[in-house]
Scaffold this motif. Sequence first.
Motif, PDB file in Angstrom:
ATOM      1  N   ARG A  67     -24.350   6.921 -38.716  1.00 23.42           N
ATOM      2  CA  ARG A  67     -25.450   7.794 -38.292  1.00 23.42           C
ATOM      3  C   ARG A  67     -26.544   7.035 -37.550  1.00 23.42           C
ATOM      4  N   GLN A  68     -26.473   5.730 -37.530  1.00 26.42           N
ATOM      5  CA  GLN A  68     -27.515   4.923 -36.918  1.00 26.42           C
ATOM      6  C   GLN A  68     -27.321   4.738 -35.418  1.00 26.42           C
ATOM      7  N   HIS A  69     -26.228   5.246 -34.887  1.00 24.64           N
ATOM      8  CA  HIS A  69     -25.996   5.171 -33.438  1.00 24.64           C
ATOM      9  C   HIS A  69     -26.129   6.562 -32.827  1.00 24.64           C
ATOM     10  N   SER A  70     -26.872   6.644 -31.749  1.00 24.17           N
ATOM     11  CA  SER A  70     -27.023   7.895 -31.004  1.00 24.17           C
ATOM     12  C   SER A  70     -26.633   7.666 -29.556  1.00 24.17           C
ATOM     13  N   TYR A  71     -25.771   8.530 -29.052  1.00 20.26           N
ATOM     14  CA  TYR A  71     -25.457   8.511 -27.625  1.00 20.26           C
ATOM     15  C   TYR A  71     -26.622   9.055 -26.797  1.00 20.26           C
ATOM     16  N   LEU A  72     -27.521   9.795 -27.434  1.00 25.99           N
ATOM     17  CA  LEU A  72     -28.580  10.494 -26.710  1.00 25.99           C
ATOM     18  C   LEU A  72     -29.881   9.706 -26.621  1.00 25.99           C
ATOM     19  N   SER A  73     -30.202   8.942 -27.644  1.00 25.68           N
ATOM     20  CA  SER A  73     -31.503   8.260 -27.711  1.00 25.68           C
ATOM     21  C   SER A  73     -31.853   7.435 -26.475  1.00 25.68           C
ATOM     22  N   PRO A  74     -30.902   6.700 -25.888  1.00 24.20           N
ATOM     23  CA  PRO A  74     -31.277   5.864 -24.738  1.00 24.20           C
ATOM     24  C   PRO A  74     -31.795   6.643 -23.525  1.00 24.20           C
ATOM     25  N   ILE A  75     -31.476   7.925 -23.442  1.00 22.91           N
ATOM     26  CA  ILE A  75     -31.936   8.706 -22.279  1.00 22.91           C
ATOM     27  C   ILE A  75     -33.000   9.739 -22.646  1.00 22.91           C
ATOM     28  N   ALA A  76     -33.351   9.808 -23.938  1.00 24.17           N
ATOM     29  CA  ALA A  76     -34.363  10.769 -24.406  1.00 24.17           C
ATOM     30  C   ALA A  76     -35.763  10.292 -24.044  1.00 24.17           C
ATOM     31  N   ARG A  77     -36.667  11.231 -23.833  1.00 26.14           N
ATOM     32  CA  ARG A  77     -38.088  10.896 -23.661  1.00 26.14           C
ATOM     33  C   ARG A  77     -38.630  10.280 -24.943  1.00 26.14           C
ATOM     34  N   GLY A  78     -38.157  10.774 -26.078  1.00 27.61           N
ATOM     35  CA  GLY A  78     -38.572  10.249 -27.363  1.00 27.61           C
ATOM     36  C   GLY A  78     -37.623  10.706 -28.445  1.00 27.61           C
ATOM     37  N   VAL A  79     -37.716  10.056 -29.596  1.00 25.02           N
ATOM     38  CA  VAL A  79     -36.883  10.379 -30.751  1.00 25.02           C
ATOM     39  C   VAL A  79     -37.800  10.481 -31.970  1.00 25.02           C
ATOM     40  N   ILE A  80     -37.636  11.567 -32.719  1.00 22.32           N
ATOM     41  CA  ILE A  80     -38.399  11.762 -33.953  1.00 22.32           C
ATOM     42  C   ILE A  80     -37.385  11.896 -35.081  1.00 22.32           C
ATOM     43  N   ALA A  81     -37.459  11.004 -36.059  1.00 22.80           N
ATOM     44  CA  ALA A  81     -36.497  11.025 -37.161  1.00 22.80           C
ATOM     45  C   ALA A  81     -37.216  10.779 -38.476  1.00 22.80           C
ATOM     46  N   GLY A  82     -36.786  11.518 -39.493  1.00 24.23           N
ATOM     47  CA  GLY A  82     -37.251  11.245 -40.838  1.00 24.23           C
ATOM     48  C   GLY A  82     -38.525  11.941 -41.252  1.00 24.23           C
ATOM     49  N   LEU A  83     -39.055  12.810 -40.417  1.00 24.90           N
ATOM     50  CA  LEU A  83     -40.299  13.503 -40.757  1.00 24.90           C
ATOM     51  C   LEU A  83     -40.047  14.948 -41.189  1.00 24.90           C
ATOM     52  N   GLY A  84     -38.825  15.229 -41.576  1.00 26.32           N
ATOM     53  CA  GLY A  84     -38.467  16.580 -41.978  1.00 26.32           C
ATOM     54  C   GLY A  84     -38.577  17.542 -40.809  1.00 26.32           C
ATOM     55  N   VAL A  85     -38.780  18.806 -41.119  1.00 26.66           N
ATOM     56  CA  VAL A  85     -38.861  19.811 -40.056  1.00 26.66           C
ATOM     57  C   VAL A  85     -40.147  19.690 -39.245  1.00 26.66           C
ATOM     58  N   ASP A  86     -41.111  18.893 -39.716  1.00 24.11           N
ATOM     59  CA  ASP A  86     -42.326  18.657 -38.932  1.00 24.11           C
ATOM     60  C   ASP A  86     -42.010  18.014 -37.584  1.00 24.11           C
ATOM     61  N   GLY A  87     -40.880  17.327 -37.492  1.00 21.46           N
ATOM     62  CA  GLY A  87     -40.493  16.690 -36.237  1.00 21.46           C
ATOM     63  C   GLY A  87     -40.382  17.674 -35.086  1.00 21.46           C
ATOM     64  N   TYR A  88     -39.940  18.889 -35.364  1.00 17.06           N
ATOM     65  CA  TYR A  88     -39.835  19.910 -34.320  1.00 17.06           C
ATOM     66  C   TYR A  88     -41.220  20.230 -33.742  1.00 17.06           C
ATOM     67  N   ARG A  89     -42.177  20.446 -34.635  1.00 15.51           N
ATOM     68  CA  ARG A  89     -43.536  20.778 -34.192  1.00 15.51           C
ATOM     69  C   ARG A  89     -44.161  19.630 -33.419  1.00 15.51           C
ATOM     70  N   LEU A  90     -43.943  18.420 -33.893  1.00 16.70           N
ATOM     71  CA  LEU A  90     -44.482  17.257 -33.190  1.00 16.70           C
ATOM     72  C   LEU A  90     -43.903  17.152 -31.787  1.00 16.70           C
ATOM     73  N   ALA A  91     -42.615  17.412 -31.653  1.00 17.38           N
ATOM     74  CA  ALA A  91     -41.984  17.387 -30.333  1.00 17.38           C
ATOM     75  C   ALA A  91     -42.562  18.480 -29.437  1.00 17.38           C
ATOM     76  N   LEU A  92     -42.742  19.667 -29.983  1.00 19.30           N
ATOM     77  CA  LEU A  92     -43.318  20.777 -29.229  1.00 19.30           C
ATOM     78  C   LEU A  92     -44.736  20.457 -28.777  1.00 19.30           C
ATOM     79  N   ASP A  93     -45.548  19.951 -29.684  1.00 12.67           N
ATOM     80  CA  ASP A  93     -46.924  19.595 -29.339  1.00 12.67           C
ATOM     81  C   ASP A  93     -46.957  18.563 -28.213  1.00 12.67           C
ATOM     82  N   HIS A  94     -46.075  17.581 -28.295  1.00 14.99           N
ATOM     83  CA  HIS A  94     -46.049  16.532 -27.265  1.00 14.99           C
ATOM     84  C   HIS A  94     -45.672  17.106 -25.900  1.00 14.99           C
ATOM     85  N   ILE A  95     -44.629  17.907 -25.879  1.00 15.08           N
ATOM     86  CA  ILE A  95     -44.191  18.483 -24.602  1.00 15.08           C
ATOM     87  C   ILE A  95     -45.278  19.373 -24.027  1.00 15.08           C
TER      88      ILE A  95
END
Length: 147
Positions: free
Chosen positions: A112-140
């Motif tokens: 689970r520690q390898h992501s094919y997507l992370s290298p091309i993502a603007r950012g990655v949010i992991a481990g913050l529970g469902v709050d990660g969705y809101r944080l991503a939305l706020d940032h965008i």
Amino acid sequence: MTILVLNGPNLNRLGKRQPEIYGATTLADVEKQMLSRAEELGVKVVCRQSNHEGELIEWVHEAADNGWPVIINPGGFTHTSVALRDALAEVADGAGFIEVHISNVHAREPFRQHSYLSPIARGVIAGLGVDGYRLALDHIARTQQLP
């Protein structure tokens, strides 16, 4: 601005599947929170979930064609799908995407520690529970340039 929120395989089982890892919040709860926050921010959110890789890819193509940024929790496809990565590369070259994981994938099984997507993502949010969705939305919403 429209922001596409995609959830991959098994995320329809949130609140039921491994609540000790993913919590008790359901996907319907997450979507309701996202829609409410989007209204506060003055943006539009479209939420979709699929257990099928091809369907997710079609939706990514839709986002690329429309210039929409994407928030994606790709679930298990994070670690396996070159095809999803290739589709998201087009979004990465445009409006961009943020990869979200409810659990801290880096503290879990080695695969689970390898992501094919992370290298091309603007950012990655992991481990913050469902709050990660809101944080991503706020940032965008705060940083995205309108077309």
